[in-house]
Design a protein around this motif. Sequence first.
Motif, PDB file in Angstrom:
ATOM      1  N   VAL A 224      33.185 -24.937  11.222  1.00  0.00           N
ATOM      2  CA  VAL A 224      32.275 -23.850  10.846  1.00  0.00           C
ATOM      3  C   VAL A 224      30.855 -24.086  11.366  1.00  0.00           C
ATOM      4  O   VAL A 224      29.896 -23.509  10.858  1.00  0.00           O
ATOM      5  N   THR A 249      38.712 -21.653  14.388  1.00  0.00           N
ATOM      6  CA  THR A 249      38.327 -20.873  13.212  1.00  0.00           C
ATOM      7  C   THR A 249      38.709 -21.631  11.953  1.00  0.00           C
ATOM      8  O   THR A 249      39.509 -22.580  12.001  1.00  0.00           O
ATOM      9  N   PHE A 250      38.179 -21.185  10.828  1.00  0.00           N
ATOM     10  CA  PHE A 250      38.504 -21.855   9.580  1.00  0.00           C
ATOM     11  C   PHE A 250      39.969 -21.673   9.215  1.00  0.00           C
ATOM     12  O   PHE A 250      40.562 -22.531   8.553  1.00  0.00           O
ATOM     13  N   GLU A 279      35.215 -24.000  -0.255  1.00  0.00           N
ATOM     14  CA  GLU A 279      35.548 -23.239   0.949  1.00  0.00           C
ATOM     15  C   GLU A 279      36.676 -22.243   0.682  1.00  0.00           C
ATOM     16  O   GLU A 279      36.709 -21.157   1.261  1.00  0.00           O
ATOM     17  N   ASN A 316      29.505 -20.342  12.726  1.00  0.00           N
ATOM     18  CA  ASN A 316      30.172 -20.674  13.978  1.00  0.00           C
ATOM     19  C   ASN A 316      30.194 -19.440  14.874  1.00  0.00           C
ATOM     20  O   ASN A 316      29.504 -18.443  14.611  1.00  0.00           O
ATOM     21  N   GLU A 320      31.497 -17.360  10.770  1.00  0.00           N
ATOM     22  CA  GLU A 320      31.957 -18.018   9.552  1.00  0.00           C
ATOM     23  C   GLU A 320      30.912 -19.050   9.129  1.00  0.00           C
ATOM     24  O   GLU A 320      30.306 -19.710   9.969  1.00  0.00           O
TER      25      GLU A 320
END
Length: 457
Positions: A224, A249-250, A279, A316, A320
């Motif tokens: 992130v 990506t997360f 999170e 990011n 995110e």
Amino acid sequence: MKKSIIALSLALTAAFGANATVTYHEPNAQMEANLNAYGAGVGNWEEARLTQFTMADSHLYHHHAVISAPVDKMPMKVVGGLDVSSIYIDDVVPGKKISLYDVMRDRASIQNYVVMNKKGEILAEDYWNGTDKETKNHLMSAHKSFTSMALFIAQEKGMLKLTDPVGKYIPEFKGTKWESIPLQNFADMNAGIIDLPANREGYHWGDFGAGTSGSWDSSMPSVVGYNGLVINKEGKLVPKPDALGDLETFSDYLKAFAAQIEPKFEPGFAYEYKDLNTEVLGTAIVRSSGLTLAEFFDKYLWSKGGFNSEATLYVNQVQESAASGSMNATVRDFAIGSWLMVNGGKNYKGDQVIPKAYIEQIVNGDEVVKEAWDKVSYEHGIFPTAFYKNQWRTATHPVTGRTVSTMIGVNGQYSAFDHKTGNIVAITGAYRQPSGLQMVSLYMLDTIFTIFDHLDK
């Protein structure tokens, strides 16, 4: 070559353009260069040895979102009346006293603080180490408490329920033992997250937390944008590769976590401080609202709470943000966060911003969180008379019996309110040791409780 640079520049402009009253920005190259002169930068900025250089306006060397300063600001009135240099406590040298001013500025490495009463009047404030009233201080894990405010606002708006199973918002957990655990357990950090994926070699947070797994693994913040973004071989802006490889990506991280890790205990059994809990909450907010975390904060919390200045979150390449530690805010706004709590969740005009039930849960706790406090975490050994509820710690002084609830960041970021008087102490520190006995003693026992006791005389 020139064409590719131009194309990349245009892509970055598009990725970090404006969206409503939230804008997205690239790092300030000069800030990074200035830090590099001291051996610091976005790659290692949160190492304890560097915090006195890096905690102020840390968004400037990250890709970041800016939440605009609200139009409707809570009036700030400085009335004074508290002089911390006139308060003395016992020194470690037998028979000697030391001023609280010296404890705060020198021993505790506090960068700035605000003391506020229930009316919202400022009784004292100081700004050290080059900071001022508009400095955006990195809040570290104190950000978690703002995320939990947003979570309960989302519930109030009908976007989600804390009783919902996590799999409803995290399909990456479908088919695993995580899937059916309610969101509330993640809010109280007793969902069973103990083990974490392996860290990259030499990772400095690797031994902070239960056992040796740390409070988060190195890949989670990396994905992130916590340690900067890079251009990959295909010319794409992406997070830096980490122990789990090239995650973009997360969602990629959540899949990797779920494939490797199972709950250690039944939900509710044991409190253990793991950032992934937060999170999960942030992801539920984003996916149920259709907004980025910065946009949700702006629309439902920051613009309504009477906050005075801009706030920022690291992002990011797909905007995110870490929900557990990417926020930067002024210390006055940090204090306003607790002021809302002591005023029943209402802003200075009397509008309900934060659900009252949320605050009551934090103040009172429940049997589940009180029983879970001493099962695994080292924290009960430092402060046995405490509990963790909805991303806040509530602690009772073992001698005086005074009870406070507080947001806490790992290098000395506290925004605490006194249950008896409604007084508030907000501190942003740059303590060169992540949490532990010394920090808790300096910030909680020597400073926060001392100030509350002095104001209550």
